[in-house]
Design a protein around this motif. Structure first.
Motif, PDB file in Angstrom:
ATOM      1  N   ASP A 128       0.987  -1.035  -0.219  1.00  0.00           N
ATOM      2  CA  ASP A 128      -0.022   0.001  -0.134  1.00  0.00           C
ATOM      3  C   ASP A 128       1.059   1.319  -0.050  1.00  0.00           C
ATOM      4  OD1 ASP A 128      -2.854  -1.439   2.086  1.00  0.00           O
ATOM      5  OD2 ASP A 128      -2.400  -1.736   0.123  1.00  0.00           O
ATOM      6  N   ALA A 129       1.913   1.268   0.497  1.00  0.00           N
ATOM      7  CA  ALA A 129       3.111   2.292   0.535  1.00  0.00           C
ATOM      8  C   ALA A 129       3.665   2.614  -0.370  1.00  0.00           C
ATOM      9  CB  ALA A 129       3.463   2.216   2.119  1.00  0.00           C
ATOM     10  N   CYS A 134       2.060   2.455  -3.390  1.00  0.00           N
ATOM     11  CA  CYS A 134       1.325   3.457  -4.708  1.00  0.00           C
ATOM     12  C   CYS A 134       0.998   3.940  -4.366  1.00  0.00           C
ATOM     13  CB  CYS A 134       1.148   2.047  -5.692  1.00  0.00           C
ATOM     14  SG  CYS A 134       0.464   2.887  -6.713  1.00  0.00           S
ATOM     15  N   SER A 135       0.549   4.880  -3.730  1.00  0.00           N
ATOM     16  CA  SER A 135      -0.494   5.584  -3.263  1.00  0.00           C
ATOM     17  C   SER A 135      -0.893   7.071  -4.215  1.00  0.00           C
ATOM     18  CB  SER A 135      -0.485   6.063  -1.844  1.00  0.00           C
ATOM     19  OG  SER A 135       0.520   7.292  -1.474  1.00  0.00           O
ATOM     20  N   CYS A 145       0.776   3.526 -11.021  1.00  0.00           N
ATOM     21  CA  CYS A 145       1.256   2.536 -10.107  1.00  0.00           C
ATOM     22  C   CYS A 145       1.800   1.210 -11.457  1.00  0.00           C
ATOM     23  CB  CYS A 145       0.213   2.034  -9.310  1.00  0.00           C
ATOM     24  SG  CYS A 145      -0.083   2.980  -7.369  1.00  0.00           S
TER      25      CYS A 145
END
Length: 168
Positions: free
Chosen positions: A21-22, A24-25, A77
Motif C-alpha cells: 500500500d505504501a 503506490c499511493s 502504479c
C-alpha cells in the motif's frame, strides 16, 4: 512455539501488505495549465514549425509517432520502462537515456504531462510531448545535486520524445 511461529508469520504478512500500500499511493492529477501557458506553448509549436500536435484537455500537446501494441498503462502504479530525450524549444537537450539503457519507474513518479501522455500509447509506442511549465516542473528549477547547476530553469516549456519499451 506454534503460536510464536503463527504470530511471526502474521506480522510478516501484515508488514508485506502495508509495504504494498505504501509503494503506490499516487492520485490522478486534476491540474490544468493556465490559458496563458497554453497560448505560449501553442505559439512555440507554431514558431518551431511543429504541426499536427493535439492538445490534451489538461493543456499539454502531443503527437503519437507509433501507438504500439500489446500492454497499455493501467494506472499511475504501473511500472514502465522507457527511453527518452528531453529538450527545450531551442533544441538543447537537457536529459536523455543512453541506449541500450532504459529509465524504469512507476508512472506516478513523473511529471503530470508524462502521467497523462504516456498512457496514450501502448508497449512499443512512441510519443512526443510538448509541455507547459505547470504540467512539468513549474516555478522551481531542476538542480543537479552533485554540481548545484541548473538543469531545467524555472517556468520552462519542454519537449520530450518517449518510447515505451515495456509495461509491467
Amino acid at each position: 512455539m506454534k503460536i510464536l511461529l503463527s504470530l511471526l508469520i502474521a506480522i510478516i504478512f501484515i508488514a508485506g501488505c502495508a509495504k504494498k500500500d505504501a509503494t503506490c499511493s499516487y492520485v490522478d492529477s486534476t491540474a490544468v495549465a493556465p490559458a496563458a501557458e497554453i497560448k505560449q506553448l501553442k505559439d512555440s509549436l507554431d514558431s518551431a514549425g511543429i504541426t499536427g500536435a493535439i492538445m490534451d484537455p489538461s493543456g499539454f500537446f502531443f503527437k503519437i509517432n507509433a501507438s504500439g501494441s500489446g500492454t497499455g498503462v493501467a494506472n499511475l502504479c504501473t511500472g514502465i520502462a522507457v527511453t527518452y530525450k528531453g529538450k527545450f524549444f531551442n533544441g538543447k537537450v537537457f536529459d536523455s537515456t543512453i541506449a541500450p539503457q532504459t529509465a524504469n519507474f512507476q508512472l506516478g513518479q513523473v511529471i503530470v504531462a508524462w502521467q497523462k501522455g504516456v498512457p496514450l500509447v501502448s508497449k512499443g509506442g512512441d510519443i512526443d510531448l510538448y509541455i507547459p511549465p505547470s504540467l512539468a516542473y513549474g516555478a522551481k528549477p531542476v538542480i543537479n545535486p552533485a554540481t548545484g547547476n541548473t538543469i531545467i530553469p524555472a517556468n520552462s516549456y519542454l519537449i520530450f520524445n518517449v518510447h515505451v519499451v515495456d509495461i509491467q
